[in-house]
Design a protein around this motif. Structure first.
Motif, mmCIF file in Angstrom:
data_model
loop_
_atom_site.group_PDB
_atom_site.id
_atom_site.type_symbol
_atom_site.label_atom_id
_atom_site.label_comp_id
_atom_site.label_asym_id
_atom_site.label_seq_id
_atom_site.Cartn_x
_atom_site.Cartn_y
_atom_site.Cartn_z
ATOM 1 N N UNK A 517 0.832 -1.203 0.000
ATOM 2 C CA UNK A 517 0.000 0.000 0.000
ATOM 3 C C UNK A 517 0.868 1.255 0.000
ATOM 4 N N UNK A 518 1.977 1.194 0.766
ATOM 5 C CA UNK A 518 2.894 2.317 0.799
ATOM 6 C C UNK A 518 3.570 2.566 -0.534
ATOM 7 N N UNK A 519 3.911 1.502 -1.250
ATOM 8 C CA UNK A 519 4.508 1.636 -2.579
ATOM 9 C C UNK A 519 3.541 2.358 -3.515
ATOM 10 N N UNK A 520 2.285 1.924 -3.518
ATOM 11 C CA UNK A 520 1.267 2.601 -4.336
ATOM 12 C C UNK A 520 1.195 4.089 -3.996
ATOM 13 N N UNK A 521 1.152 4.375 -2.704
ATOM 14 C CA UNK A 521 0.982 5.764 -2.279
ATOM 15 C C UNK A 521 2.224 6.594 -2.601
ATOM 16 N N UNK A 522 3.408 5.987 -2.495
ATOM 17 C CA UNK A 522 4.644 6.703 -2.821
ATOM 18 C C UNK A 522 4.669 7.117 -4.289
ATOM 19 N N UNK A 523 4.320 6.184 -5.167
ATOM 20 C CA UNK A 523 4.313 6.500 -6.590
ATOM 21 C C UNK A 523 3.275 7.544 -6.938
ATOM 22 N N UNK A 524 2.072 7.396 -6.370
ATOM 23 C CA UNK A 524 1.010 8.363 -6.643
ATOM 24 C C UNK A 524 1.410 9.737 -6.103
ATOM 25 N N UNK A 525 2.015 9.742 -4.940
ATOM 26 C CA UNK A 525 2.467 11.016 -4.371
ATOM 27 C C UNK A 525 3.440 11.726 -5.301
ATOM 28 N N UNK A 526 4.474 11.004 -5.733
ATOM 29 C CA UNK A 526 5.519 11.661 -6.520
ATOM 30 C C UNK A 526 5.019 12.097 -7.889
ATOM 31 N N UNK A 527 4.226 11.248 -8.541
ATOM 32 C CA UNK A 527 3.809 11.514 -9.925
ATOM 33 C C UNK A 527 2.579 12.402 -10.018
ATOM 34 N N UNK A 528 1.658 12.290 -9.053
ATOM 35 C CA UNK A 528 0.386 13.009 -9.165
ATOM 36 C C UNK A 528 0.300 14.134 -8.137
ATOM 37 N N UNK A 529 0.279 13.785 -6.855
ATOM 38 C CA UNK A 529 0.122 14.812 -5.817
ATOM 39 C C UNK A 529 1.197 15.885 -5.929
ATOM 40 N N UNK A 530 2.419 15.455 -6.210
ATOM 41 C CA UNK A 530 3.533 16.390 -6.244
ATOM 42 C C UNK A 530 3.774 16.937 -7.649
ATOM 43 N N UNK A 587 13.523 4.973 -9.891
ATOM 44 C CA UNK A 587 13.309 4.763 -8.457
ATOM 45 C C UNK A 587 11.855 4.610 -8.043
ATOM 46 N N UNK A 588 10.901 4.804 -8.951
ATOM 47 C CA UNK A 588 9.487 4.706 -8.603
ATOM 48 C C UNK A 588 8.864 3.574 -9.415
ATOM 49 N N UNK A 589 7.933 2.847 -8.817
ATOM 50 C CA UNK A 589 7.465 1.582 -9.376
ATOM 51 C C UNK A 589 6.887 1.627 -10.791
ATOM 52 N N UNK A 590 6.223 2.712 -11.275
ATOM 53 C CA UNK A 590 5.679 2.630 -12.636
ATOM 54 C C UNK A 590 6.738 2.567 -13.727
ATOM 55 N N UNK A 591 7.997 2.854 -13.368
ATOM 56 C CA UNK A 591 9.133 2.774 -14.278
ATOM 57 C C UNK A 591 8.859 3.517 -15.588
ATOM 58 N N UNK A 592 8.939 2.850 -16.731
ATOM 59 C CA UNK A 592 8.812 3.519 -18.028
ATOM 60 C C UNK A 592 7.453 4.173 -18.251
#
Length: 874
Positions: A517-530, A587-592
């Protein structure tokens, strides 16, 4: 007016000129500028050459333009003074680093026949550019009379096809502009638009124009390095970026060629020169960039040879100075090539050392508190991504994905999974009492999950449910992990539900579920929220403001501080971070698929929902309440982001209302403002052109429209960005707390991975989440991004007290600052209130991400974990 020369207390070096034996009337002035200095590695001899030329002839001239007296022979423009020259250029030493210098100047000017100056034309005949900060003219009593707030780089005249002009700090709506300045106002805007200028833009070009995100890929390196063009299509909509004009890629003409060589080393990507970092900030940024490079030299992401941490102590060693780097010839060569003495000088003396990360706040007081369920839940309200959690309004949670294309994507969580942990409440009772909440990353990820998991990433689309307890804290109830159906998308998803366990392997499995769940939130945070919801969506507003709003326009003066450095940091992001194989992809899970995924989510972006009250209502975190100051009441009273945020929102809204009311007495005044209307039309049709037909766009026909739009923009650029940016290192600097990648699925009973989880749960956990190489790169990045620069300007502050001559605006600005100081005190009081358990939590980290820092005029930078800058400056 009396003879100005006779009565004025002149600045040192002021001159008078005699014509035909008569002494003309003279205005004395002071010019503050910053010369090009010796640390400019691109042209180190420039300042010396300028000094030699100045010995031959004065090289910098200024010519005043009247705001009140028209010269009919000059096309009804303001009367011009004779050129006047800066004194003492040669006598002023060349600084090693950026420093301001003050020069005297004297103009022939008779106020009775020439009136009041409203602008001046400046010509720079030197070899190099200089930064013009301000010009002040003095009256016949030696008091400041007219002030020009310039803050612009002035290049040599041969770089321009027009005169550089600067206006006084007085504001005018277009219709109120004096006739003497009207043409100058319009021409300056035309110059900034560039008139369709072709070719690659250079550093002295002052052109603001739009482009698609077609500069992320490097197709010449192979198909794995290609990326789709974002923006300009229904498939990949995106906000526009600033135009650079670089040539098309030779392999793919739809892709813009990327920078290479020295341009990358010098971070030399085009943005208008005045949008670039200050010299102080550039060297600050470069210093920490070099530190980050030094900490990751020899580190390379290789899916075939990923190195995991062996224990949590290995992770802690990052902060205790035990980092091990490869000792190879390449590393030695790089180290020997870097002038480390210079680097040492550039690094601020803040006590930090190479090869050692600062201790993240989340583990500073307690190295294990991050693992608790209470802290896991608290960070959804007061962590680095507190803008996603929403109230659950139906059970089980449902999906908005098209069932024709994606089958049944509704949640498989049943009431028996969660009621056992709901303190005696049934699901229906909890829904009715607003006690159920969800962190939902299912729909946003599911459509990309099959492709993402074809890379080294192995992750799930997650839903996490929480229960609101009587003490105001959230309790995790269940985490649902979903994968696409193996038989195809139309068959829906395959899901498993995990619930908290107190001991044994069940506890370890639950810890892994929280990590996914944290991985999902980290990626969403960096790519969308931020990135998307602050950096990317704000850039078109900056471009449109400079193209359509004159510097004389009151709305330009209101918004301009909130645009500082944003185009520069976004350009650097495109160059280094969000490009193909950039740091974010690594460094973030969605990669390419990282930026492509953000494009899909941009389709549902709504400007009006970026307003904090509207956002809270949309997420169900608040309900309408006419008795409350903002017209809403929070569902979770101890929601630190929302509580602090609403106070700041209200302060911004009050300030904007008071400011706009000075210049717009009625809705009709808004409608008749042609610059304002062109600005809003361009934002909608060009800057966010892929969403131009959305019904939610305000019409910009009333004062309310204007006030809400400006309040929302200031909120997004200041407080919203601060809330999702400066908590990165405090919380995610310790990667087990906020993993960015998962590399294997939940282990199944009977497998060796399951046995490992049972025998050594920490090792199994570390083999699942972000490995060493990605951790080193990711933590280095967020250490830079979480730092306030030494020259940061915070909400409520201005870079100069003379930003406007309007006393009413200055008084309203002072009231705004006073209100922010009150908010600071309120935040401290709340953080010291032990009954508000979400303010600090088990990790004992007070919530200060929305502490304005208005009263701190020391402007100390660093990893403070507090402070709301005016703009998206990092």
């Amino acid at each position: 007016m009396e003879d100005l020369r006779a009565a004025m207390a002149k600045p040192k070096g002021a001159a008078t000129v005699e014509l035909n034996g008569n002494k003309p009337k003279t205005i004395n002035g002071r010019v503050v500028l910053m010369k090009k200095n010796l640390t400019d590695v691109t042209d180190p001899a420039a300042s010396l050459l300028d000094r030699v030329r100045e010995l031959i002839h004065h090289r910098v001239s200024l010519q005043l333009v009247s705001a009140t007296h028209v010269d009919f022979a000059n096309w009804k423009r303001g009367k011009l003074s004779m050129p006047a020259y800066l004194e003492d250029w040669v006598a002023t030493l060349i600084p090693i680093t950026a420093k301001e210098a003050t020069y005297s100047i004297a103009f022939e000017w008779d106020a009775e026949t020439m009136g009041v100056p409203g602008a001046f034309i400046i010509r720079n005949h030197h070899h190099s550019q200089f930064y013009l900060k301000n010009v002040t003219l003095y009256d016949d009593h030696g008091s400041p009379w007219v002030h020009f707030d310039c803050n612009s780089w002035v290049y040599p005249t041969n770089r321009y096809t027009y005169n550089r002009i600067f206006f006084s700090n007085k504001s005018y709506l277009p219709s109120d502009t004096p006739e003497a300045l009207r043409d100058y106002r319009m021409e300056e805007l035309e110059n900034l638009r560039g008139n369709g200028q072709k070719g690659e833009l250079k550093e002295w070009d002052r052109v603001y124009d739009y482009a698609y995100y077609n500069d992320l890929g490097s197709p010449e390196k192979g198909p794995e390095h290609a990326r789709p063009v974002l923006g300009g299509s229904a498939k990949y909509p995106y906000p526009r970026r600033g135009k650079t004009g670089r040539a098309p890629n030779k392999k793919d003409p739809n892709t813009e060629s990327r920078l290479s060589g020295l341009d990358i080393v010098l971070l030399n990507i085009y943005v208008p020169r005045d949008e670039r970092f200050s010299t102080v900030k550039f060297w600050d940024f470069l210093a920490y960039f070099l530190k980050a490079v030094s900490q990751t030299l020899g580190t390379a992401i290789d899916d075939r040879n990923i190195l995991s941490f062996n224990s949590l102590q290995d992770v802690l060693d990052l902060y205790e100075g035990h980092i091990k780097l490869p000792n190879n010839d390449t590393l030695k060569g790089i180290r020997n090539a870097i002038p480390w003495t210079l680097v040492k000088e550039l690094l601020r003396n803040d006590g930090e050392k190479f090869m050692k990360f600062p201790i993240p706040a989340v583990i500073k007081e307690d190295k294990n508190a991050w693992r608790t369920d209470e802290e896991f839940a608290r960070e959804t309200l007061a962590g680095l991504n507190p803008v996603i959690i929403s109230r659950l309004r139906e059970f089980p949670p449902t999906s908005k994905l098209d069932p024709e294309e994606y089958g049944n994507q509704h949640s498989s969580i049943i009431k028996e999974d969660i009621e056992k942990n709901m303190n005696g409440f049934s699901v229906k009772e909890a829904l009715d009492d607003n006690r159920l909440f969800i962190l939902d990353h299912h729909d946003g990820l599911m459509t990309y999950l099959r492709r993402i998991n074809s890379t080294s990433t192995k992750t799930y689309a997650t839903r996490t449910l929480f229960f609101l307890q009587d003490d105001g804290t959230l309790k995790p109830l269940a985490i649902e992990l979903s994968l696409p159906h193996p038989q195809g998308d139309k068959h829906g998803s395959v899901s498993k539900v995990f619930t908290p366990e107190e001991g044994g392997i069940g506890k370890s499995i639950w810890q892994l579920a929280k990590a996914y769940a944290g991985v999902n939130d980290s990626g969403y945070h960096q790519l969308i929220s931020h990135w998307l919801n602050t950096h990317a969506v704000i850039e078109p507003f900056i471009i449109a403001s400079n193209r359509q709003l004159s510097v004389l326009h009151p709305i330009y003066k209101l918004l301009h501080p909130h645009f500082r450095d944003t185009m520069n940091i976004n350009a650097l992001a495109r160059m280094l971070l969000i490009s193909a194989n950039g740091v974010v992809e690594l460094t973030v899970y969605p990669r390419n698929y990282a930026l492509e995924m953000s494009s899909a989510i941009y389709k549902s972006w709504d400007f009006t929902e970026q307003a904090l009250p509207a956002d809270l209502l949309k997420r169900g975190m608040a309900v309408k309440d006419s008795r409350s100051p903002n017209g809403i009441s929070l569902v979770i009273k101890d929601y630190p982001f929302a509580v602090d945020g609403l106070e700041i929102w209200s302060a911004i809204e009050t300030w904007v209302t008071q400011y706009c009311s000075i210049y717009y007495p009625s809705d009709e005044a808004v409608q008749k403002d042609n610059e304002l209307q062109s600005w809003w039309e361009e934002i909608r049709n060009e800057g966010h052109g892929d969403l131009k037909d959305k019904p939610w766009w305000p019409e910009m026909s009333t004062k309310h429209d204007l006030i809400q739009a400006c309040t929302t923009l200031i909120w997004m650029a200041s407080a919203l960005h601060a809330s999702v940016n400066f908590g990165q290192y405090p919380y995610a600097g310790y990667i087990p707390n906020r993993p960015t990648v998962s590399r294997r699925f939940m282990p199944e009973s009977g497998t060796k991975e399951y046995a490992e989880l049972e025998n050594n749960p920490d090792l199994a956990f570390l083999k699942t989440i972000t490995p060493q190489d990605q951790t080193m790169i990711g933590v280095s990045l967020i250490e830079i991004l979480s730092r306030h620069s030494a020259d940061e300007i915070y909400l409520g502050q201005r870079d100069t007290p003379e930003w406007t001559s309007d006393e009413k605006a200055l008084a309203a600005s002072e009231r705004f600052r006073d209100r922010l100081i009150e908010i600071e005190k309120n935040i401290v009081t709340r953080n010291n209130d032990g009954s508000l358990k979400n303010r600090t939590g088990p990790v004992k980290v007070p919530y200060t991400l929305l502490y304005p820092n208005t009263s701190d005029y020391s402007r100390e930078g660093g990893l403070t974990g507090m402070g709301v800058p005016n703009s998206i400056s990092i």
